[in-house]
Design a protein around this motif. Structure first.
Motif, PDB file in Angstrom:
ATOM      1  N   ALA A 168       7.706  -9.548  -4.753  1.00 52.51           N
ATOM      2  CA  ALA A 168       6.656  -8.857  -5.506  1.00 52.51           C
ATOM      3  C   ALA A 168       5.502  -8.613  -4.549  1.00 52.51           C
ATOM      4  O   ALA A 168       5.126  -9.499  -3.784  1.00 52.51           O
ATOM      5  N   VAL A 169       4.956  -7.405  -4.572  1.00 50.35           N
ATOM      6  CA  VAL A 169       3.837  -7.086  -3.673  1.00 50.35           C
ATOM      7  C   VAL A 169       2.772  -6.274  -4.402  1.00 50.35           C
ATOM      8  O   VAL A 169       3.069  -5.557  -5.361  1.00 50.35           O
ATOM      9  N   GLY A 170       1.540  -6.395  -3.913  1.00 49.68           N
ATOM     10  CA  GLY A 170       0.475  -5.507  -4.359  1.00 49.68           C
ATOM     11  C   GLY A 170       0.417  -4.324  -3.406  1.00 49.68           C
ATOM     12  O   GLY A 170       0.819  -4.441  -2.245  1.00 49.68           O
ATOM     13  N   PHE A 174      -5.437 -14.563  -4.605  1.00 49.68           N
ATOM     14  CA  PHE A 174      -5.333 -13.174  -4.216  1.00 49.68           C
ATOM     15  C   PHE A 174      -6.408 -12.849  -3.195  1.00 49.68           C
ATOM     16  O   PHE A 174      -7.293 -13.668  -2.919  1.00 49.68           O
ATOM     17  N   GLU A 175      -6.362 -11.641  -2.665  1.00 47.71           N
ATOM     18  CA  GLU A 175      -7.263 -11.242  -1.593  1.00 47.71           C
ATOM     19  C   GLU A 175      -8.603 -10.792  -2.167  1.00 47.71           C
ATOM     20  O   GLU A 175      -8.699 -10.432  -3.331  1.00 47.71           O
ATOM     21  N   THR A 176      -9.620 -10.775  -1.313  1.00 48.52           N
ATOM     22  CA  THR A 176     -10.891 -10.156  -1.709  1.00 48.52           C
ATOM     23  C   THR A 176     -10.794  -8.659  -1.411  1.00 48.52           C
ATOM     24  O   THR A 176      -9.937  -8.216  -0.632  1.00 48.52           O
ATOM     25  N   VAL A 189       0.907  -6.023   0.165  1.00 47.07           N
ATOM     26  CA  VAL A 189       0.571  -7.410   0.482  1.00 47.07           C
ATOM     27  C   VAL A 189       1.326  -8.376  -0.424  1.00 47.07           C
ATOM     28  O   VAL A 189       1.511  -8.130  -1.613  1.00 47.07           O
ATOM     29  N   GLY A 190       1.790  -9.446   0.208  1.00 40.63           N
ATOM     30  CA  GLY A 190       2.503 -10.489  -0.514  1.00 40.63           C
ATOM     31  C   GLY A 190       2.259 -11.816   0.184  1.00 40.63           C
ATOM     32  O   GLY A 190       1.486 -11.889   1.148  1.00 40.63           O
ATOM     33  N   MET A 191       2.921 -12.865  -0.275  1.00 41.57           N
ATOM     34  CA  MET A 191       2.616 -14.196   0.265  1.00 41.57           C
ATOM     35  C   MET A 191       3.827 -14.929   0.821  1.00 41.57           C
ATOM     36  O   MET A 191       3.721 -16.113   1.150  1.00 41.57           O
ATOM     37  N   TRP A 201      -1.955  -2.863  -8.178  1.00 45.22           N
ATOM     38  CA  TRP A 201      -2.839  -2.384  -7.111  1.00 45.22           C
ATOM     39  C   TRP A 201      -3.551  -3.601  -6.535  1.00 45.22           C
ATOM     40  O   TRP A 201      -3.918  -4.518  -7.277  1.00 45.22           O
ATOM     41  N   CYS A 202      -3.757  -3.597  -5.221  1.00 42.58           N
ATOM     42  CA  CYS A 202      -4.471  -4.723  -4.603  1.00 42.58           C
ATOM     43  C   CYS A 202      -5.920  -4.759  -5.091  1.00 42.58           C
ATOM     44  O   CYS A 202      -6.452  -3.756  -5.572  1.00 42.58           O
ATOM     45  N   THR A 203      -6.539  -5.901  -4.885  1.00 43.74           N
ATOM     46  CA  THR A 203      -7.939  -6.097  -5.280  1.00 43.74           C
ATOM     47  C   THR A 203      -8.817  -4.952  -4.742  1.00 43.74           C
ATOM     48  O   THR A 203      -8.722  -4.600  -3.564  1.00 43.74           O
TER      49      THR A 203
HETATM   50  N1  HPA Z   1      -1.521  -9.914  -3.308  1.00 47.09           N
HETATM   51  C1  HPA Z   1      -0.737 -10.884  -2.793  1.00 47.09           C
HETATM   52  N2  HPA Z   1       0.480 -11.154  -3.260  1.00 47.09           N
HETATM   53  C2  HPA Z   1       0.935 -10.425  -4.283  1.00 47.09           C
HETATM   54  C3  HPA Z   1       0.159  -9.415  -4.888  1.00 47.09           C
HETATM   55  C4  HPA Z   1      -1.140  -9.139  -4.366  1.00 47.09           C
HETATM   56  O1  HPA Z   1      -1.881  -8.257  -4.828  1.00 47.09           O
HETATM   57  N3  HPA Z   1       0.909  -8.894  -5.890  1.00 47.09           N
HETATM   58  C5  HPA Z   1       2.088  -9.570  -5.899  1.00 47.09           C
HETATM   59  N4  HPA Z   1       2.114 -10.502  -4.937  1.00 47.09           N
END
Ligand code: HPA
Length: 256
Positions: free
Chosen positions: A81-83, A161-163, A178-180, A205-207
């Motif tokens: 899963a990613v943003g 999550f990110e700033t 972005v993911g972890m 969507w990312c932060t």
């Molecule tokens: N940031 C980091 N990891 C994630 C995100 C995100 O926005 N969405 C899913 N995994």
């Protein structure tokens, strides 16, 4: 030679024939499922453990990857899963990861720690196997997944999550999603000479992008929406023939 899928929820149901196996490694025990698909026995590994019990920074990546090696896995297809911080990739879309930027902080990234385990460096020209990238792309085009292309993955330490400022920086550096978890998973696979690839499922969507706050239900919805199609993707991937091109994934380790 076996193939493996690393993922979270959503890709069970490939077959009724599932055998649970606990693999003991030098780094800890790992639970895997052995799944019969056609004439192949596939390994399924839930990255975070059964019941999603390990957060990204506490996953026992070395045990996971060593377990796959001990099960004679050569090819790994991961999902993550990613943003998205790239306007071209929206929640619900999928991308194939082709490179990463590593912003993790506290993770062990190697099996080689000096002394008896020697000193080694792993070569990173192609962190993700080019053959498996091609196979992901071929198979995804046969499904109704919304495939949007290749992407650079930024790996953060999490679990926060990110700033918004961090996301602006990652965009400037060339990140798309972005993911972890992809680092050190990808790196350790390479140390063990296995081919590794990853499909990113855009969940949010990312932060700071689109001005909305990240919410858990949005992530669940994006995963849920793609569940069936992901299963179809894996059936296609696992039953398609192997390409003839030779990759260098099993020759990337430089031992000093
Ligand atoms: N940031 C980091 N990891 C994630 C995100 C995100 O926005 N969405 C899913 N995994």
């Amino acid at each position: 030679m076996r193939k493996a899928i690393i993922g979270g929820t959503g890709i069970y149901g490939l077959s009724n024939e599932v055998e649970q196996r606990t693999v003991e490694t030098l780094y800890g025990a790992v639970e895997c499922d052995l799944i019969r698909v056609g004439d192949q026995e596939i390994v399924f590994l839930a990255r975070h453990g059964k019941g999603h019990s390990a957060p990204p920074h506490k996953i026992n990546y070395r045990a996971n990857m060593m377990a796959l090696k001990q099960l004679e896995v050569k090819e790994i297809y991961a999902t993550c899963a990613v943003g998205s911080m790239n306007p071209a990739f929206e929640p619900g879309d999928v991308v194939v990861i082709n490179d990463f930027l590593d912003f993790t902080k506290s993770r062990v990234q190697t099996f080689y720690e000096g002394g008896e385990t020697k000193v080694a460096h792993v070569e990173m020209t192609q962190p993700y196997c080019p053959n498996l990238i091609d196979r992901f792309k071929n198979a995804v085009s046969l499904t109704d997944l919304s495939y949007k292309g290749e992407a650079v993955y930024v790996c953060t330490e999490g679990p926060r999550f990110e700033t918004a400022a961090e996301i602006r920086m990652y965009q400037k550096l060339g990140g798309d999603v972005v993911g972890m978890t992809n680092v050190p998973e990808c790196v350790l696979a390479k140390e063990l000479g296995m081919c590794y690839s990853a499909l990113g499922i855009i969940t949010n969507w990312c932060t700071g992008i689109e001005g909305v706050q990240i919410e858990g239900h949005v992530i669940d919805e994006a995963m849920g929406k793609n569940k069936e199609s992901l299963t179809q993707l894996f059936i296609k991937l696992l039953t398609q023939g192997s390409s003839e091109v030779k990759c260098r994934c099993d020759q990337s380790l430089i031992i000093l």
